[in-house]
Design an enzyme around this catalytic site. Structure first.
Site, PDB file in Angstrom:
ATOM      1  N   TYR A  60      -4.849   7.442   9.490  1.00 27.98           N
ATOM      2  CA  TYR A  60      -5.283   6.046   9.476  1.00 27.98           C
ATOM      3  C   TYR A  60      -6.316   5.894  10.593  1.00 27.98           C
ATOM      4  CZ  TYR A  60      -1.092   5.123   6.623  1.00 27.98           C
ATOM      5  OH  TYR A  60      -0.124   5.128   5.646  1.00 27.98           O
ATOM      6  N   PHE A 210       3.004  -0.551  -0.087  1.00 24.74           N
ATOM      7  CA  PHE A 210       2.413  -1.683  -0.801  1.00 24.74           C
ATOM      8  C   PHE A 210       3.490  -2.700  -1.226  1.00 24.74           C
ATOM      9  CE2 PHE A 210      -1.434   0.985  -2.524  1.00 24.74           C
ATOM     10  CZ  PHE A 210      -1.979   0.999  -1.251  1.00 24.74           C
ATOM     11  N   PRO A 211       4.417  -3.070  -0.321  1.00 19.73           N
ATOM     12  CA  PRO A 211       5.466  -4.033  -0.705  1.00 19.73           C
ATOM     13  C   PRO A 211       4.892  -5.402  -1.086  1.00 19.73           C
ATOM     14  CG  PRO A 211       5.418  -3.747   1.681  1.00 19.73           C
ATOM     15  CD  PRO A 211       4.510  -2.691   1.101  1.00 19.73           C
ATOM     16  N   LEU A 212       3.670  -5.678  -0.574  1.00 24.31           N
ATOM     17  CA  LEU A 212       3.026  -6.960  -0.898  1.00 24.31           C
ATOM     18  C   LEU A 212       1.885  -6.764  -1.886  1.00 24.31           C
ATOM     19  CD1 LEU A 212       2.886  -8.390   2.751  1.00 24.31           C
ATOM     20  CD2 LEU A 212       4.519  -8.968   0.947  1.00 24.31           C
ATOM     21  N   GLY A 213       1.800  -5.564  -2.442  1.00 25.15           N
ATOM     22  CA  GLY A 213       0.716  -5.282  -3.390  1.00 25.15           C
ATOM     23  C   GLY A 213      -0.429  -4.506  -2.768  1.00 25.15           C
ATOM     24  N   GLY A 214      -0.379  -4.277  -1.454  1.00 25.88           N
ATOM     25  CA  GLY A 214      -1.401  -3.470  -0.783  1.00 25.88           C
ATOM     26  C   GLY A 214      -2.769  -4.127  -0.816  1.00 25.88           C
ATOM     27  N   PHE A 215      -3.767  -3.359  -1.295  1.00 26.42           N
ATOM     28  CA  PHE A 215      -5.146  -3.861  -1.276  1.00 26.42           C
ATOM     29  C   PHE A 215      -5.353  -4.999  -2.287  1.00 26.42           C
ATOM     30  CE2 PHE A 215      -5.478   0.550   0.298  1.00 26.42           C
ATOM     31  CZ  PHE A 215      -6.021   0.278   1.549  1.00 26.42           C
ATOM     32  N   THR A 216      -4.432  -5.125  -3.244  1.00 31.93           N
ATOM     33  CA  THR A 216      -4.506  -6.228  -4.214  1.00 31.93           C
ATOM     34  C   THR A 216      -3.219  -7.037  -4.092  1.00 31.93           C
ATOM     35  OG1 THR A 216      -5.552  -4.610  -5.660  1.00 31.93           O
ATOM     36  CG2 THR A 216      -5.031  -6.754  -6.635  1.00 31.93           C
ATOM     37  N   PRO A 217      -3.189  -8.043  -3.204  1.00 28.80           N
ATOM     38  CA  PRO A 217      -1.938  -8.774  -2.959  1.00 28.80           C
ATOM     39  C   PRO A 217      -1.298  -9.309  -4.247  1.00 28.80           C
ATOM     40  CG  PRO A 217      -3.643  -9.426  -1.398  1.00 28.80           C
ATOM     41  CD  PRO A 217      -4.305  -8.511  -2.392  1.00 28.80           C
TER      42      PRO A 217
HETATM   43  N1  LIG Z   1       2.726   6.835   1.798  1.00 30.11           N
HETATM   44  C1  LIG Z   1       1.618   6.311   1.370  1.00 30.11           C
HETATM   45  O1  LIG Z   1       0.884   6.892   0.570  1.00 30.11           O
HETATM   46  C2  LIG Z   1       1.215   4.939   1.825  1.00 30.11           C
HETATM   47  C3  LIG Z   1       0.161   4.269   1.181  1.00 30.11           C
HETATM   48  C4  LIG Z   1      -0.162   3.003   1.600  1.00 30.11           C
HETATM   49  C5  LIG Z   1       0.539   2.402   2.640  1.00 30.11           C
HETATM   50  N2  LIG Z   1       1.549   3.084   3.264  1.00 30.11           N
HETATM   51  C6  LIG Z   1       2.343   2.437   4.344  1.00 30.11           C
HETATM   52  O2  LIG Z   1       2.887   1.253   3.819  1.00 30.11           O
HETATM   53  C7  LIG Z   1       2.603   0.155   4.686  1.00 30.11           C
HETATM   54  C8  LIG Z   1       2.507  -1.123   3.873  1.00 30.11           C
HETATM   55  O3  LIG Z   1       1.444  -1.049   2.955  1.00 30.11           O
HETATM   56  P1  LIG Z   1       0.097  -1.864   3.135  1.00 30.11           P
HETATM   57  O4  LIG Z   1      -0.021  -2.396   4.511  1.00 30.11           O
HETATM   58  O5  LIG Z   1      -0.994  -1.032   2.628  1.00 30.11           O
HETATM   59  O6  LIG Z   1       0.252  -2.996   2.053  1.00 30.11           O
HETATM   60  P2  LIG Z   1       1.149  -4.329   1.960  1.00 30.11           P
HETATM   61  O7  LIG Z   1       2.142  -4.376   3.081  1.00 30.11           O
HETATM   62  O8  LIG Z   1       1.625  -4.426   0.576  1.00 30.11           O
HETATM   63  O9  LIG Z   1       0.055  -5.474   2.136  1.00 30.11           O
HETATM   64  C9  LIG Z   1      -0.808  -5.548   3.207  1.00 30.11           C
HETATM   65  C10 LIG Z   1      -1.864  -6.594   2.875  1.00 30.11           C
HETATM   66  O10 LIG Z   1      -1.221  -7.863   2.754  1.00 30.11           O
HETATM   67  C11 LIG Z   1      -1.768  -8.776   3.720  1.00 30.11           C
HETATM   68  N3  LIG Z   1      -0.632  -9.531   4.252  1.00 30.11           N
HETATM   69  C12 LIG Z   1       0.389  -9.086   5.017  1.00 30.11           C
HETATM   70  N4  LIG Z   1       1.262 -10.074   5.270  1.00 30.11           N
HETATM   71  C13 LIG Z   1       0.776 -11.183   4.659  1.00 30.11           C
HETATM   72  C14 LIG Z   1       1.229 -12.508   4.570  1.00 30.11           C
HETATM   73  N5  LIG Z   1       2.357 -12.906   5.151  1.00 30.11           N
HETATM   74  N6  LIG Z   1       0.480 -13.396   3.842  1.00 30.11           N
HETATM   75  C15 LIG Z   1      -0.660 -13.017   3.242  1.00 30.11           C
HETATM   76  N7  LIG Z   1      -1.140 -11.758   3.295  1.00 30.11           N
HETATM   77  C16 LIG Z   1      -0.426 -10.842   4.010  1.00 30.11           C
HETATM   78  C17 LIG Z   1      -2.440  -7.938   4.762  1.00 30.11           C
HETATM   79  O11 LIG Z   1      -3.539  -8.614   5.313  1.00 30.11           O
HETATM   80  P3  LIG Z   1      -3.527  -9.136   6.846  1.00 30.11           P
HETATM   81  O12 LIG Z   1      -3.815  -7.940   7.684  1.00 30.11           O
HETATM   82  O13 LIG Z   1      -4.620 -10.140   6.850  1.00 30.11           O
HETATM   83  O14 LIG Z   1      -2.188  -9.726   7.112  1.00 30.11           O
HETATM   84  C18 LIG Z   1      -2.909  -6.729   3.950  1.00 30.11           C
HETATM   85  O15 LIG Z   1      -4.140  -7.015   3.306  1.00 30.11           O
HETATM   86  C19 LIG Z   1       1.293   0.561   5.362  1.00 30.11           C
HETATM   87  O16 LIG Z   1       1.072  -0.177   6.528  1.00 30.11           O
HETATM   88  C20 LIG Z   1       1.518   2.042   5.556  1.00 30.11           C
HETATM   89  O17 LIG Z   1       2.260   2.244   6.755  1.00 30.11           O
HETATM   90  C21 LIG Z   1       1.896   4.331   2.856  1.00 30.11           C
END
Ligand SMILES: NC(=O)c1ccc[n+]([C@@H]2O[C@H](COP(=O)([O-])OP(=O)(O)OC[C@H]3O[C@@H](n4cnc5c(N)ncnc54)[C@H](OP(=O)(O)O)[C@@H]3O)[C@@H](O)[C@H]2O)c1
Length: 288
Positions: A60, A210-217
């Site tokens: 990262y 991607f618990p919140l949908g990742g790059f596509t919320p």
């Molecule tokens: N093993 C793998 O291949 C892999 C792949 C991807 C990710 N991961 C891990 O999984 C973790 C979680 O995934 P992720 O961070 O990609 O996706 P996510 O948690 O599904 O979503 C993150 C996105 O949601 C936004 N967000 C977060 N909280 C919010 C809220 N309360 N209201 C509105 N928007 C919100 C964030 O923007 P803001 O920054 O503006 O809040 C960001 O754009 C990563 O941090 C990483 O450690 C692992």
């Protein structure tokens, strides 16, 4: 039924609501963040609010997220479990490139150790790269054996798997102990339902990325409707659904903002009735 707020991960009792650090790097997880001060503040606030499970990777940035974690939190408190991952490297253009050779994996473990400021990594996930976007069959025996060697050398304490199929999990468990599985899973993307329940039976953590949908919320009118009626946000309901889905699910929502961090951590207190769970479950049934 309400499950415990904690789960045993690699011998540590961690709060099920953790934090994913990927959003602390720059756009497309490449280069430095716009606001490094806020990134540090997010990490410190997460820990102050009780988070003791942080997910990261040295790719990262690359290196950026781990360097920020080190600056914000080192020396780490004894109860903090930092989970990292290996199996890929970044191209000059930010591409995610498979990196599975013994040399690649060893270098990656050393990069994580150096940039996090650690002598040993508590948990390392092997990130399968047969297909970058989702689990695909293929043997992980060789790279897992390399990680098992690094575990014997004392550089790693525990091993997990990421982006894997149920067969790869079963095969991996014959090579070494697997303490967690990290795959893409959320309210609308549920191919791992059976795997999660099987892992729960064996006391193995399932950590949805991607618990919140990742790059596509995540977006769904049913989700927004439930959130409105509960006086919560759709993101909080999506996290609360995961919290109630299974006792072995550890949440690592990612955010670069303290406002979102507070909102996400508060989701563990949200109670979802059976009726609400049924409505939310129907979202995925409708999407498939
Ligand atoms: N093993 C793998 O291949 C892999 C792949 C991807 C990710 N991961 C891990 O999984 C973790 C979680 O995934 P992720 O961070 O990609 O996706 P996510 O948690 O599904 O979503 C993150 C996105 O949601 C936004 N967000 C977060 N909280 C919010 C809220 N309360 N209201 C509105 N928007 C919100 C964030 O923007 P803001 O920054 O503006 O809040 C960001 O754009 C990563 O941090 C990483 O450690 C692992």
């Amino acid at each position: 039924m309400r499950y415990s707020d904690t789960f045993k991960l690699a011998g540590h009792t961690v709060r099920r609501m953790g934090y994913g650090a990927m959003q602390l790097a720059g756009p497309n997880v490449f280069g430095p963040p716009k606001d490094r001060g806020e990134a540090i503040a997010v990490l410190r606030e997460a820990v102050a609010l009780g988070v003791n499970h942080i997910d990261t990777a040295d790719i990262y940035g690359p290196h950026v997220t781990n360097e920020i974690i080190r600056e914000a939190l080192h020396p780490y408190s004894d109860d903090l479990v930092i989970v990292t991952k290996v199996g890929a490297r970044r191209g000059d253009d930010g591409a995610w490139i498979p990196a599975f050779s013994r040399e690649d994996l060893t270098r990656s473990v050393h990069d994580n150790l150096r940039n996090l400021g650690l002598d040993v990594l508590e948990v390392v996930n092997l990130r399968s790269m047969f297909d970058t976007h989702g689990p695909k069959e293929g043997s992980l025996d060789e790279p897992l054996s390399v990680l098992a060697d690094l575990e014997r050398q004392g550089l790693i304490r525990h091993i997990g798997l990421s982006n894997v199929t149920p067969k790869q999990v079963a095969d991996g468990r014959r090579i070494c102990e697997i303490v967690c599985v990290q795959n893409l899973y959320n309210l609308v993307h549920r191919p791992d339902d059976a795997l999660i329940d099987a892992l729960a039976g064996d006391g193995i953590a399932y950590v949805p990325f991607f618990p919140l949908g990742g790059f596509t919320p995540l977006q769904s009118s049913a989700l927004s409707d439930v959130a409105r009626r509960l006086g919560a946000t759709p993101m909080q309901v999506a996290l609360a659904w995961l919290y109630r889905r299974a006792p072995n699910i550890l949440l690592i929502p990612g955010t670069s903002s303290r406002t979102h961090l507070r909102e996400n951590l508060a989701a563990s207190a949200l109670t979802l009735s059976d009726d609400v769970m049924a409505k939310l479950n129907a979202i995925s049934e409708g999407s498939s």
